[in-house]
Enzyme design. Sequence first.
Site, PDB file in Angstrom:
ATOM      1  N   ASN A 187      50.377  61.982  35.076  1.00  0.00           N
ATOM      2  CA  ASN A 187      49.105  61.136  34.445  1.00  0.00           C
ATOM      3  C   ASN A 187      49.557  59.826  33.172  1.00  0.00           C
ATOM      4  OD1 ASN A 187      47.037  60.369  32.473  1.00  0.00           O
ATOM      5  ND2 ASN A 187      45.746  62.024  33.303  1.00  0.00           N
ATOM      6  N   ASP A 223      48.528  69.981  34.979  1.00  0.00           N
ATOM      7  CA  ASP A 223      49.119  68.983  35.966  1.00  0.00           C
ATOM      8  C   ASP A 223      49.902  70.086  36.877  1.00  0.00           C
ATOM      9  OD1 ASP A 223      48.610  66.041  35.044  1.00  0.00           O
ATOM     10  OD2 ASP A 223      49.276  67.340  33.359  1.00  0.00           O
ATOM     11  N   GLU A 268      45.159  58.163  35.991  1.00  0.00           N
ATOM     12  CA  GLU A 268      44.650  57.426  34.765  1.00  0.00           C
ATOM     13  C   GLU A 268      45.336  56.155  34.769  1.00  0.00           C
ATOM     14  OE1 GLU A 268      42.498  58.942  31.147  1.00  0.00           O
ATOM     15  OE2 GLU A 268      43.788  60.463  31.406  1.00  0.00           O
ATOM     16  N   ASP A 301      46.300  65.538  38.069  1.00  0.00           N
ATOM     17  CA  ASP A 301      45.717  66.079  36.778  1.00  0.00           C
ATOM     18  C   ASP A 301      44.461  66.893  37.415  1.00  0.00           C
ATOM     19  OD1 ASP A 301      44.758  66.787  34.416  1.00  0.00           O
ATOM     20  OD2 ASP A 301      44.837  64.860  33.741  1.00  0.00           O
ATOM     21  N   ASN A 358      42.920  68.940  35.390  1.00  0.00           N
ATOM     22  CA  ASN A 358      42.116  69.271  34.173  1.00  0.00           C
ATOM     23  C   ASN A 358      41.562  70.767  34.370  1.00  0.00           C
ATOM     24  OD1 ASN A 358      41.715  67.256  32.435  1.00  0.00           O
ATOM     25  ND2 ASN A 358      40.874  65.970  33.880  1.00  0.00           N
ATOM     26  N   ASP A 387      50.350  61.404  26.809  1.00  0.00           N
ATOM     27  CA  ASP A 387      50.004  62.831  26.133  1.00  0.00           C
ATOM     28  C   ASP A 387      50.334  63.731  27.553  1.00  0.00           C
ATOM     29  OD1 ASP A 387      47.569  61.870  27.800  1.00  0.00           O
ATOM     30  OD2 ASP A 387      46.256  62.207  26.001  1.00  0.00           O
ATOM     31  N   HIS A 388      50.823  63.073  28.674  1.00  0.00           N
ATOM     32  CA  HIS A 388      51.241  64.033  29.658  1.00  0.00           C
ATOM     33  C   HIS A 388      52.619  63.500  29.851  1.00  0.00           C
ATOM     34  CE1 HIS A 388      46.960  65.105  31.568  1.00  0.00           C
ATOM     35  NE2 HIS A 388      46.815  64.257  30.756  1.00  0.00           N
TER      36      HIS A 388
END
Length: 257
Positions: A7, A218, A34, A147, A149, A247-248
Site C-alpha cells: 500500500n 496486509d 492506494e 490491504d 484492512n 505508513d505501510h
Amino acid sequence: MKIATYNVNGINGRLPVLLRWLEERAPDVVCLQELKAPDEKFPAAAIEAAGYQAIWHGQKSWNGVALLSRVGTPVETRRALPGDPDAQQSRYIEAAVNGVLIAGLYLPNGNPRPGPKFDYKLAWFERLIAHAAELLATGMPVIIAGDFNVMPTERDVYKPERWLDDALFAPEVRAAFFRLLDQGWTDALRTLHPDETIYTFWDYFRNAYARNAGLRIDHLLLSPSVSPRLVAAEVDRDVRGWEKSSDHAPVWIEIEG
C-alpha cells in the site's frame, strides 16, 4: 518467484520510495494499493523504466490498485468484483502472470462503525468471499494479495484492547476473514511465522513505528494448488522508516517455480 503487496499511500508522492524499493529488493510481481491517482496520472513511464510492465485501475484522490510484473505481461482478467454496485471505487484488479492468477485488492476501511461505510465493507467482503470460492473451484494456482484492512487476531495488533470498536478489528470483519481462509486459503505470513509479532502498518502519529505499535493488515493468501510452493514470507519493515515512506511496509512471499 517473489510476489509482493504494498500500500503505497499515494503513488506519485511516494514514487521515489517505490522505485528505490523495486531496485533494491527486485520483486517479480507487485500488487499496489492506494494509488490516489486517476488512470492518466499513473507513472507508467517510470514504472516501465524500472523494468516492470503494469496494469492499473486508478481513482482521483482515493483508492486505486495496480499490478506490476517483470516476469511477463500481466493478462488482465478482472478489475472489479462480480456484483459490485459501486465499480467507481477502484479496489480490485486481477491478472494472470507467469502461470499464476494474482488478485490485488484494497478492502474498504469501514470506519466509522456502525454506519454505511461499515455496511459497505461487510458487503464488499461478502463479494470477495463469493468470488474467492469461484477462483478456488478452478483449481488454478491463485494468490490474493493486498490491504485487507483487518487484523485477524489479537496477535496482529498492538494493544488490541484499544481497537475493540474499530472496523478493522470488528468481530464481523474478523469472522469474514476466517470464513475466507476456511475455503482453503493459506495465510502465507502467519503460516511461516506462527508465533511472531509481525506488523505491516504503523501510523504516522505517536511515534508508532519507533515503538513498533503496529497492525498486520496486509496479507497474501495462497490457494491449495500454490501453497505447497511457498518457501518464504517476510515484511520489508525497514522501508517504513525511509524518508517520505508510506505508513505501510511491503510484504512479500517467495514461491518455487
